[in-house]
Design a protein around this motif. Structure first.
Motif, PDB file in Angstrom:
ATOM      1  N   ALA A   1       0.915  -1.169   0.193  1.00  0.00           N
ATOM      2  CA  ALA A   1       0.155   0.013   0.013  1.00  0.00           C
ATOM      3  C   ALA A   1       0.863   1.235  -0.064  1.00  0.00           C
ATOM      4  N   GLU A   2       0.563   2.435  -0.557  1.00  0.00           N
ATOM      5  CA  GLU A   2       0.816   3.544  -0.584  1.00  0.00           C
ATOM      6  C   GLU A   2       0.058   4.676  -0.234  1.00  0.00           C
TER       7      GLU A   2
ATOM      8  N   PRO B   1       5.069  11.404   0.987  1.00  0.00           N
ATOM      9  CA  PRO B   1       4.424  10.007   0.473  1.00  0.00           C
ATOM     10  C   PRO B   1       4.993   8.860   1.411  1.00  0.00           C
ATOM     11  N   ARG B   2       4.377   7.719   1.848  1.00  0.00           N
ATOM     12  CA  ARG B   2       4.800   6.893   2.438  1.00  0.00           C
ATOM     13  C   ARG B   2       4.166   5.533   2.080  1.00  0.00           C
ATOM     14  N   ARG B   3       4.908   4.418   2.191  1.00  0.00           N
ATOM     15  CA  ARG B   3       4.531   3.090   1.847  1.00  0.00           C
ATOM     16  C   ARG B   3       4.937   2.005   2.776  1.00  0.00           C
TER      17      ARG B   3
ATOM     18  N   GLU C   1       0.429   4.255  10.800  1.00  0.00           N
ATOM     19  CA  GLU C   1       1.454   4.214  11.844  1.00  0.00           C
ATOM     20  C   GLU C   1       2.592   4.667  11.168  1.00  0.00           C
ATOM     21  N   LYS C   2       3.012   4.386  10.094  1.00  0.00           N
ATOM     22  CA  LYS C   2       4.117   4.756   9.573  1.00  0.00           C
ATOM     23  C   LYS C   2       4.455   6.462   9.302  1.00  0.00           C
ATOM     24  N   ALA C   3       3.239   6.773   8.757  1.00  0.00           N
ATOM     25  CA  ALA C   3       3.155   8.158   8.429  1.00  0.00           C
ATOM     26  C   ALA C   3       3.109   9.125   9.890  1.00  0.00           C
ATOM     27  N   ALA C   4       2.603   8.519  11.137  1.00  0.00           N
ATOM     28  CA  ALA C   4       2.676   9.052  12.195  1.00  0.00           C
ATOM     29  C   ALA C   4       4.136   9.222  12.572  1.00  0.00           C
TER      30      ALA C   4
ATOM     31  N   HIS D   1      -3.719  10.170   3.016  1.00  0.00           N
ATOM     32  CA  HIS D   1      -4.617  10.359   1.966  1.00  0.00           C
ATOM     33  C   HIS D   1      -4.014   9.702   0.636  1.00  0.00           C
ATOM     34  N   HIS D   2      -4.873   9.624  -0.160  1.00  0.00           N
ATOM     35  CA  HIS D   2      -4.632   9.095  -1.375  1.00  0.00           C
ATOM     36  C   HIS D   2      -4.004   7.638  -1.374  1.00  0.00           C
ATOM     37  N   VAL D   3      -4.663   6.772  -0.642  1.00  0.00           N
ATOM     38  CA  VAL D   3      -4.152   5.340  -0.274  1.00  0.00           C
ATOM     39  C   VAL D   3      -4.548   4.508  -1.483  1.00  0.00           C
TER      40      VAL D   3
END
Length: 216
Positions: free
Chosen positions: A50-51, A62-64, A126-129, A140-142
């Protein structure tokens, strides 16, 4: 003159063994499906599932997440399934049925974990936090990739291998033991070495080197 009646037998006819060609085909298919299924599940665990984008005051980040970030179940069950596939040939009878059932359950668990992980965004949040430094950061924009479905396909192949082992495993060969079987069914010891030839001096010296008495 009356005809002689044939004696009646109450014994049920024994089930016919499976044909050698059928046993070989089921064995080859199970090995191929199990090895490929475990490989797909392990491969997909390290790929992006997921991204998304975390919103910051300065912009977007951006996170993945990979399959192992979302859930470690498919990778772990793939290892269990691969070990069970090998162990099928090391056991017999009830043990083989139990190992085959474990192989099938590993495939089923991989499918369920992959399907549930496909819609799970908790690891991405969790990775974004962690990157932003704020708990409860939204993403957003998952978007989701196809790798969870690859893991699910690997689980289906493991399940197929387990079902084949349950249905046809009793006809498959097993690993041979170290000792030869005696006529009574037990495992006999290895044969004793042949007595040395007393007419050959080198044989006498070899016996003495081994600590044996060549004159007995």
């Amino acid at each position: 003159m009356s005809a002689v009646s044939q004696p009646r037998t109450d014994a049920e006819p024994a089930p016919a063994p499976a044909a050698p060609g059928s046993a070989r085909r089921s064995l080859a298919l199970a090995l191929l499906a199990g090895a490929l299924g475990a490989g797909l599940a392990l491969l997909s665990s390290g790929r992006t599932w997921a991204e998304g984008t975390a919103v910051l005051a300065q912009g977007e980040l951006p996170r993945r997440v990979t399959g192992s970030d979302v859930t470690g179940v498919p990778g772990a069950l793939a290892v269990v399934g691969l070990a069970a596939l090998v162990a099928v040939f090391a056991v017999r009878r009830a043990g083989r049925i139990a190992v085959a059932a474990l192989l099938a359950l590993s495939g089923l668990g991989t499918v369920v974990a992959a399907v549930l992980g496909n819609s799970d965004t908790s690891a991405l949040r969790e990775k974004a936090a962690t990157a932003v430094g704020l708990t409860g950061t939204d993403v957003h924009h998952v978007t989701h990739t196809l790798w969870p479905w690859v893991a699910a396909a690997g689980g289906v192949l493991l399940l197929i291998a387990g079902v084949l082992a349950l249905l046809h495993g009793r006809y498959w060969p097993a690993m041979s033991g170290r000792y030869e079987r005696t006529p009574g069914g037990g495992r006999g010891p290895r044969r004793a070495p042949a007595a040395p030839d007393l007419d050959r001096p080198e044989e006498i010296w070899k016996s003495l080197d081994r600590g044996e008495d060549p004159t007995r």
